[in-house]
Design a protein around this motif. Structure first.
Motif, PDB file in Angstrom:
ATOM      1  N   VAL A   1      -6.679   5.007  -6.529  1.00  0.00           N
ATOM      2  CA  VAL A   1      -5.527   4.472  -5.798  1.00  0.00           C
ATOM      3  C   VAL A   1      -5.569   2.950  -5.800  1.00  0.00           C
ATOM      4  CG1 VAL A   1      -4.512   4.222  -3.493  1.00  0.00           C
ATOM      5  CG2 VAL A   1      -5.147   6.487  -4.324  1.00  0.00           C
ATOM      6  N   LEU A   2      -6.742   2.381  -5.544  1.00  0.00           N
ATOM      7  CA  LEU A   2      -6.879   0.927  -5.517  1.00  0.00           C
ATOM      8  C   LEU A   2      -6.673   0.323  -6.905  1.00  0.00           C
ATOM      9  CD1 LEU A   2      -9.875   0.934  -3.077  1.00  0.00           C
ATOM     10  CD2 LEU A   2      -7.764  -0.357  -2.681  1.00  0.00           C
TER      11      LEU A   2
ATOM     12  N   VAL B   1      -8.966   2.538   1.601  1.00  0.00           N
ATOM     13  CA  VAL B   1      -7.984   1.790   0.817  1.00  0.00           C
ATOM     14  C   VAL B   1      -7.544   0.541   1.567  1.00  0.00           C
ATOM     15  CG1 VAL B   1      -5.701   1.892  -0.251  1.00  0.00           C
ATOM     16  CG2 VAL B   1      -7.196   3.905  -0.330  1.00  0.00           C
TER      17      VAL B   1
ATOM     18  N   LEU C   1       0.373   4.034  -2.771  1.00  0.00           N
ATOM     19  CA  LEU C   1      -0.019   5.402  -2.473  1.00  0.00           C
ATOM     20  C   LEU C   1       1.014   6.396  -2.965  1.00  0.00           C
ATOM     21  CD1 LEU C   1      -1.412   4.870   1.112  1.00  0.00           C
ATOM     22  CD2 LEU C   1      -2.724   5.317  -0.948  1.00  0.00           C
TER      23      LEU C   1
ATOM     24  N   LEU D   1       0.813  -1.205   0.000  1.00  0.00           N
ATOM     25  CA  LEU D   1       0.000   0.000   0.000  1.00  0.00           C
ATOM     26  C   LEU D   1       0.847   1.255   0.000  1.00  0.00           C
ATOM     27  CD1 LEU D   1      -2.882  -0.859   2.468  1.00  0.00           C
ATOM     28  CD2 LEU D   1      -3.110  -0.180   0.093  1.00  0.00           C
TER      29      LEU D   1
ATOM     30  N   GLN E   1      -9.992   7.461  -4.059  1.00  0.00           N
ATOM     31  CA  GLN E   1      -9.718   6.187  -3.407  1.00  0.00           C
ATOM     32  C   GLN E   1      -9.834   5.025  -4.392  1.00  0.00           C
ATOM     33  OE1 GLN E   1     -12.747   7.345  -0.731  1.00  0.00           O
ATOM     34  NE2 GLN E   1     -11.418   7.322   1.076  1.00  0.00           N
TER      35      GLN E   1
END
Length: 434
Positions: free
Chosen positions: A321-322, A301, A26, A22, A318
């Motif tokens: 990002v995923l 997330v 990010l 992650l 969000q």
């Protein structure tokens, strides 16, 4: 103390599965913008005065979040360079727009949500304050504030700022109190580049009180590797963990579901008492153990990355990002709620010329690109939708089926002639979450 960045942190969250993945995800999704050669040279200019403190929720505060949800909120601090007055300055009874501006006064007091104004203190490459000072000669005195507190009953002293960026809950209150003045939009070069739909949000009787800055929408996110929901109504039924934004205005999302089912609701942010009670009843369904109320965007997330969340109220940021981490998350169809944060000028502004210089600057293509990419929201200036910003603009491609937030007011034109004011939204939300 540095202002917290208005985006998911790059730091580790050891309690979360796949935390290392992650962090890299990010970092890639939230890459800071490159500064131009001129901007790099400008960093040798005067440094802005900055004041900030820790965010309330980092200390375990229980106040519901206010605003976009794209950024954690910081506590209010005294203005810089002088402390706030114990007694708010008394604005004019009827604030009026300035007819014209003169030479800059040499300073501007800026009140902002954390991360909405960057001076290079969080990331040296993210700085749209220093170039402004070099260009205009207006030294920026920057402080951050807690939007949840400002949206409450205590007045925000108009004498403590020249310009303020406000979410809808705060903007409506400032207008009603006379703490901000109507604007002479002809003094803002890029104002006409902002879509009319957004320009109309913070207006009263044809007068514009705010210059839109960034905007976003609330979606219902789901794991597309599993059977997805047909509509947002899935948030309020079924079994398994769901995540809702910890904000009183989440009540409007429930009202929008009722509207789609046939309820006579024109605006989900302006509800009669009976409509309001129906929305609360819908929110109250389901097991409380299956409800998670998020404040920090990274929580959503993390929930999908760990596979622990069935559905979540989230944003295109969000979801994006995923997606960059190959997480199969999509958004349910249907109408959504949205919001736009706006810059406003104090009715007691000590530096009106520099204030308008600031409004002109933050509406420019350069700042719109930097701010939108940093915060993770869409720019309001359509000319900023180029390069890397095309991805964010594509996530917010259309205003179709978007119901934009406004501060809930008692004197709305509801079916019963009276609507539920914002203070009652806050009270009922606290009871619901607690």
């Amino acid at each position: 103390m540095a202002i917290r960045p208005a985006r998911p942190s790059r730091r580790a969250h050891p309690a979360v599965p796949c935390a290392a993945a992650l962090i890299g995800l990010l970092a890639a999704a939230c890459g800071a913008t490159e500064t131009t050669t001129a901007e790099m040279a400008a960093t040798t200019a005067a440094t802005p005065t900055v004041t900030a403190t820790a965010t309330p929720h980092s200390q375990g505060a229980k106040t519901p979040a206010v605003g976009s949800g794209a950024a954690p909120r910081a506590r209010a601090t005294g203005p810089s360079p002088s402390p706030a007055s114990a007694t708010p300055s008394k604005p004019e009874k009827t604030p009026t727009p300035v007819a014209s501006t003169g030479p800059g006064e040499g300073a501007v007091n800026v009140l902002a949500l954390p991360g909405y104004v960057e001076w290079g203190g969080t990331d040296p490459k993210v700085n749209w304050v220093t170039p402004f000072m070099a260009r205009t000669g207006c030294k920026v005195n920057l402080r951050t504030y807690d939007a949840a507190t400002a949206a409450g009953p205590r007045p925000l002293d108009p004498g403590s700022f020249d310009v303020v960026v406000a979410p809808p809950e705060v903007a409506g209150k400032l207008i009603d109190e006379g703490s901000v003045a109507p604007l002479n939009t002809s003094l803002i070069a890029a104002y006409r580049d902002i879509p009319k739909r957004l320009r109309r949000l913070e207006t009263r009787k044809g007068d514009a009180y705010g210059v839109p800055y960034l905007w976003g929408v609330n979606e219902v996110l789901y794991d597309s590797s599993k059977e997805g929901p047909k509509t947002a109504a899935a948030l309020y039924g079924g079994t398994g963990k769901v995540m809702l934004k910890d904000s009183p205005l989440t009540i409007a999302d429930a009202a929008l579901v009722l509207k789609r089912r046939g309820a006579d609701i024109e605006d989900p942010f302006q509800l009669t008492p009976s409509q309001f009670d129906d929305a609360i009843e819908l929110l109250s369904r389901g097991k409380s153990a299956d409800r998670v109320y998020w404040r920090d965007p990274i929580e959503v997330v993390q929930g999908f990355a760990s596979g622990s969340v069935r559905l979540a109220q989230g944003t295109p940021f969000q979801r994006d990002v995923l997606a960059q981490g190959d997480r199969p998350v999509k958004a349910a169809s249907g109408p959504v709620t949205g919001w736009a944060d706006a810059w406003m000028v104090s009715s007691a502004a000590a530096h009106p010329s520099c204030a308008y210089e600031w409004l002109d600057w933050v509406s420019s293509v350069t700042v719109q690109k930097d701010a939108a990419e940093w915060v993770g929201l869409a720019p309001v200036n359509n000319e900023a939708c180029t390069g890397r910003m095309r991805r964010i603009c594509a996530d917010h491609e259309s205003f179709d089926d978007v119901y934009f937030a406004s501060r809930p007011a008692k004197n709305c034109a509801g079916a019963d002639g009276e609507c539920v004011p914002y203070g009652q939204w806050v009270e009922r939300w606290k009871r619901l979450v607690d």
